[in-house]
Motif scaffolding. Structure first.
Motif, PDB file in Angstrom:
ATOM      1  N   ILE A 116       0.841  -1.204   0.000  1.00 35.87           N
ATOM      2  CA  ILE A 116       0.000   0.000   0.000  1.00 35.87           C
ATOM      3  C   ILE A 116       0.874   1.252   0.000  1.00 35.87           C
ATOM      4  CG2 ILE A 116      -1.669   1.338   1.367  1.00 35.87           C
ATOM      5  CD1 ILE A 116      -2.899  -1.346   2.232  1.00 35.87           C
ATOM      6  N   GLU A 117       1.961   1.223   0.776  1.00 38.23           N
ATOM      7  CA  GLU A 117       2.903   2.356   0.776  1.00 38.23           C
ATOM      8  C   GLU A 117       3.447   2.594  -0.639  1.00 38.23           C
ATOM      9  OE1 GLU A 117       5.625   3.247   4.204  1.00 38.23           O
ATOM     10  OE2 GLU A 117       5.305   1.118   4.590  1.00 38.23           O
ATOM     11  N   ARG A 123       1.846   7.042  -6.989  1.00 40.10           N
ATOM     12  CA  ARG A 123       0.931   8.102  -7.446  1.00 40.10           C
ATOM     13  C   ARG A 123       1.345   9.475  -6.915  1.00 40.10           C
ATOM     14  NH1 ARG A 123      -0.540   3.738  -9.115  1.00 40.10           N
ATOM     15  NH2 ARG A 123      -2.631   3.105  -9.770  1.00 40.10           N
ATOM     16  N   PHE A 124       1.871   9.468  -5.682  1.00 35.34           N
ATOM     17  CA  PHE A 124       2.236  10.731  -5.024  1.00 35.34           C
ATOM     18  C   PHE A 124       3.650  10.600  -4.443  1.00 35.34           C
ATOM     19  CE2 PHE A 124      -2.349  10.182  -4.745  1.00 35.34           C
ATOM     20  CZ  PHE A 124      -2.820  11.385  -5.252  1.00 35.34           C
ATOM     21  N   PRO A 125       4.659  10.681  -5.286  1.00 33.80           N
ATOM     22  CA  PRO A 125       6.037  10.420  -4.851  1.00 33.80           C
ATOM     23  C   PRO A 125       6.558  11.379  -3.780  1.00 33.80           C
ATOM     24  CG  PRO A 125       5.979  11.232  -7.118  1.00 33.80           C
ATOM     25  CD  PRO A 125       4.585  10.931  -6.734  1.00 33.80           C
ATOM     26  N   ASP A 126       5.952  12.550  -3.635  1.00 41.05           N
ATOM     27  CA  ASP A 126       6.442  13.512  -2.643  1.00 41.05           C
ATOM     28  C   ASP A 126       5.828  13.293  -1.259  1.00 41.05           C
ATOM     29  OD1 ASP A 126       8.008  14.737  -4.574  1.00 41.05           O
ATOM     30  OD2 ASP A 126       6.428  16.161  -5.148  1.00 41.05           O
ATOM     31  N   GLU A 127       4.815  12.437  -1.177  1.00 40.41           N
ATOM     32  CA  GLU A 127       4.180  12.192   0.115  1.00 40.41           C
ATOM     33  C   GLU A 127       4.952  11.116   0.890  1.00 40.41           C
ATOM     34  OE1 GLU A 127       1.934  14.111   1.134  1.00 40.41           O
ATOM     35  OE2 GLU A 127       1.035  14.954  -0.684  1.00 40.41           O
ATOM     36  N   ARG A 128       4.947  11.261   2.196  1.00 42.81           N
ATOM     37  CA  ARG A 128       5.661  10.294   3.043  1.00 42.81           C
ATOM     38  C   ARG A 128       4.674   9.321   3.708  1.00 42.81           C
ATOM     39  NH1 ARG A 128       8.301  13.810   7.057  1.00 42.81           N
ATOM     40  NH2 ARG A 128       6.885  15.386   6.225  1.00 42.81           N
ATOM     41  N   THR A 129       5.166   8.142   3.994  1.00 41.49           N
ATOM     42  CA  THR A 129       4.340   7.112   4.636  1.00 41.49           C
ATOM     43  C   THR A 129       5.150   6.384   5.704  1.00 41.49           C
ATOM     44  OG1 THR A 129       4.986   5.466   2.982  1.00 41.49           O
ATOM     45  CG2 THR A 129       2.949   6.692   2.557  1.00 41.49           C
ATOM     46  N   LEU A 130       4.459   5.812   6.670  1.00 40.91           N
ATOM     47  CA  LEU A 130       5.099   5.000   7.710  1.00 40.91           C
ATOM     48  C   LEU A 130       4.079   3.978   8.187  1.00 40.91           C
ATOM     49  CD1 LEU A 130       7.532   4.544   9.679  1.00 40.91           C
ATOM     50  CD2 LEU A 130       6.343   6.089  11.261  1.00 40.91           C
ATOM     51  N   GLY A 170      -3.411  -3.531  11.347  1.00 43.71           N
ATOM     52  CA  GLY A 170      -2.184  -2.792  11.088  1.00 43.71           C
ATOM     53  C   GLY A 170      -2.558  -1.415  10.587  1.00 43.71           C
ATOM     54  N   GLU A 171      -1.607  -0.472  10.586  1.00 42.15           N
ATOM     55  CA  GLU A 171      -1.937   0.869  10.123  1.00 42.15           C
ATOM     56  C   GLU A 171      -0.770   1.522   9.408  1.00 42.15           C
ATOM     57  OE1 GLU A 171      -2.575   0.177  13.466  1.00 42.15           O
ATOM     58  OE2 GLU A 171      -0.685   0.811  14.328  1.00 42.15           O
ATOM     59  N   LEU A 172      -1.109   2.564   8.685  1.00 46.67           N
ATOM     60  CA  LEU A 172      -0.140   3.307   7.885  1.00 46.67           C
ATOM     61  C   LEU A 172      -0.440   4.796   8.050  1.00 46.67           C
ATOM     62  CD1 LEU A 172       0.627   2.458   4.168  1.00 46.67           C
ATOM     63  CD2 LEU A 172       0.204   4.798   4.854  1.00 46.67           C
ATOM     64  N   ILE A 173       0.552   5.547   8.454  1.00 46.12           N
ATOM     65  CA  ILE A 173       0.404   7.000   8.564  1.00 46.12           C
ATOM     66  C   ILE A 173       0.956   7.621   7.285  1.00 46.12           C
ATOM     67  CG2 ILE A 173       0.795   9.024  10.036  1.00 46.12           C
ATOM     68  CD1 ILE A 173       1.876   7.170  12.180  1.00 46.12           C
ATOM     69  N   THR A 174       0.287   8.648   6.776  1.00 44.50           N
ATOM     70  CA  THR A 174       0.774   9.305   5.570  1.00 44.50           C
ATOM     71  C   THR A 174       0.514  10.816   5.622  1.00 44.50           C
ATOM     72  OG1 THR A 174       0.583   9.421   3.150  1.00 44.50           O
ATOM     73  CG2 THR A 174      -1.394   8.775   4.357  1.00 44.50           C
ATOM     74  N   THR A 175       1.336  11.539   4.915  1.00 45.81           N
ATOM     75  CA  THR A 175       1.150  12.992   4.809  1.00 45.81           C
ATOM     76  C   THR A 175       0.088  13.335   3.765  1.00 45.81           C
ATOM     77  OG1 THR A 175       3.015  13.026   3.246  1.00 45.81           O
ATOM     78  CG2 THR A 175       3.504  13.561   5.548  1.00 45.81           C
ATOM     79  N   LEU A 176      -0.402  12.330   3.046  1.00 49.67           N
ATOM     80  CA  LEU A 176      -1.437  12.535   2.038  1.00 49.67           C
ATOM     81  C   LEU A 176      -2.802  12.701   2.715  1.00 49.67           C
ATOM     82  CD1 LEU A 176      -2.179  12.425  -1.058  1.00 49.67           C
ATOM     83  CD2 LEU A 176      -2.555   9.969  -0.722  1.00 49.67           C
ATOM     84  N   ALA A 177      -3.582  13.665   2.254  1.00 44.48           N
ATOM     85  CA  ALA A 177      -4.930  13.871   2.806  1.00 44.48           C
ATOM     86  C   ALA A 177      -5.930  12.965   2.095  1.00 44.48           C
ATOM     87  CB  ALA A 177      -5.339  15.334   2.634  1.00 44.48           C
TER      88      ALA A 177
END
Length: 379
Positions: A116-117, A123-130, A170-177
């Motif tokens: 998923i990350e 699609r959004f290479p500038d967004e960060r994920t964790l 499980g979860e994923l944090i992202t800077t994407l809205a």
């Protein structure tokens, strides 16, 4: 591409890679959770396995600055074993909880989250994920509850309408809205079956767990199991499913969706005696791929000894005597002494006294003394 379009695309992609349910919430602080965690800490109800910094657990942006969205995923696991082997008088067996039946769920969920990350970043290479599973800073259940995966049950598990509580989270944090989902309203109502059935009373009240007396936690500890809990353990080797098994929301829920989660009956419900003579290598080869092996073989072997006492398995006495005299680990020697006291008769007294005379560990000596008294009282 609009936010809504991408969300639909991401949901469809998650299904294609084997995610059974996905939900979205904001990265805003978990304010109610903070109060609950502080109360748990003050009461001494925490297990000690959690992230110790409460601020990190409730403030997603402390974990990923500029975070805007948290994505929660759930994968359903089986509640019933196909052709389970029977525990017989000739061959007594222990059992691992359902969450440890197949491949370690940490690995299974991490693999899905990584995909998923990668999908988001393509699609959004500038967004960060964790991403994180179980051992991360955030509370999996709090995230899942707010993301609409399910409601937080009185048994402290997330209960989904589709799969009951038999789900890994499980979860994923992202800077994407991404547009958040609506939480599901709590649906336990006046039911208290899980609280009433808890073997140790660890469910203090609906939604509050004293982890220190929870069998699922106790099976993972490495020291001596406190005496009051030993007879509550039954034949459990790792974890406890009681509060899930009695839950009405789990009635008829049994999903065999993921091949890697299917249990090997000889691992999920293993013979007890062979467990006690395994080397570290043998244990790792047989059980290393399941989540219940994460603390190593000692807790499992200690629990296996307690299970043999639960069954009053007289055939185990020769091996227990060998462990008592030869095993270098005080916890195993002491638990063997206790089990001999529970299973044996006055005939075993001489062996226990001999072991006591040469024992140098205070706790083991105390277990031996108590076992001798128990045998004397059986006369």
């Amino acid at each position: 591409m609009t936010n809504a379009q991408f969300k639909d695309e991401l949901i469809a992609y998650s299904k294609s890679i084997g995610v059974d349910k996905i939900g979205f919430t904001t990265a805003d602080p978990f304010l109610k959770l903070k109060d609950r965690l502080q109360t748990q800490q003050e009461l001494g109800y925490q297990s000690g396995f959690e992230e110790p910094d409460i601020e990190k657990r409730v403030e997603p942006r402390r974990v990923l600055p500029e975070a805007r969205t948290i994505i929660s995923i759930a994968l359903a696991y089986p509640s019933k074993m196909k052709n389970p082997p029977k525990s017989t008088k000739e061959e007594r067996r222990g059992i691992f909880c359902r969450a440890s039946w197949g491949k370690d769920y940490h690995d299974v969920l991490r693999e899905r989250l990584q995909k998923i990350e990668q999908f988001i970043q393509s699609r959004f290479p500038d967004e960060r994920t964790l991403s994180m599973v179980d051992t991360g800073e955030l509370a999996d259940r709090a995230v899942a509850e707010r993301a609409g995966i399910g409601w937080s049950g009185k048994n402290c598990a997330i209960i989904t309408p589709e799969f009951g509580s038999y789900v890994y989270l499980g979860e994923l944090i992202t800077t994407l809205a991404i547009e958040p989902d609506v939480p599901i309203t709590e649906q336990c109502g006046s039911c208290t079956k899980c609280i009433d059935a808890c073997p140790t009373g660890a469910l203090v009240q609906g939604g509050q767990l004293n982890a220190q007396s929870c069998i699922a936690f106790l099976t993972q500890t490495k020291g001596f199991l406190p005496e009051p809990y030993r007879k509550k353990l039954g034949n459990r080797l790792y974890g406890c499913d009681t509060c899930q098994q009695v839950c009405p929301e789990n009635k008829g829920k049994d999903f065999h969706i993921h091949e890697e989660m299917e249990p090997d009956p000889e691992i999920a419900k293993p013979k007890l005696l062979p467990l006690l003579t395994m080397t570290n290598r043998q244990f790792k080869e047989k059980f290393g791929h399941v989540s219940g092996s994460w603390r190593g073989k000692k807790p499992i072997q200690r629990n296996a000894i307690i299970a043999l006492a639960h069954f009053k398995d007289e055939k185990a006495l020769p091996l227990l005597n060998t462990l008592l005299t030869d095993d270098p680990r005080p916890v195993i020697r002491g638990t063997a002494a206790w089990a001999i006291g529970e299973i044996g008769t006055i005939k075993e007294k001489n062996e226990l006294e001999k072991a006591k005379n040469s024992e140098t560990d205070e706790e083991v000596a105390r277990e031996l003394e108590n076992a001798i008294i128990l045998l004397e009282n059986k006369q």
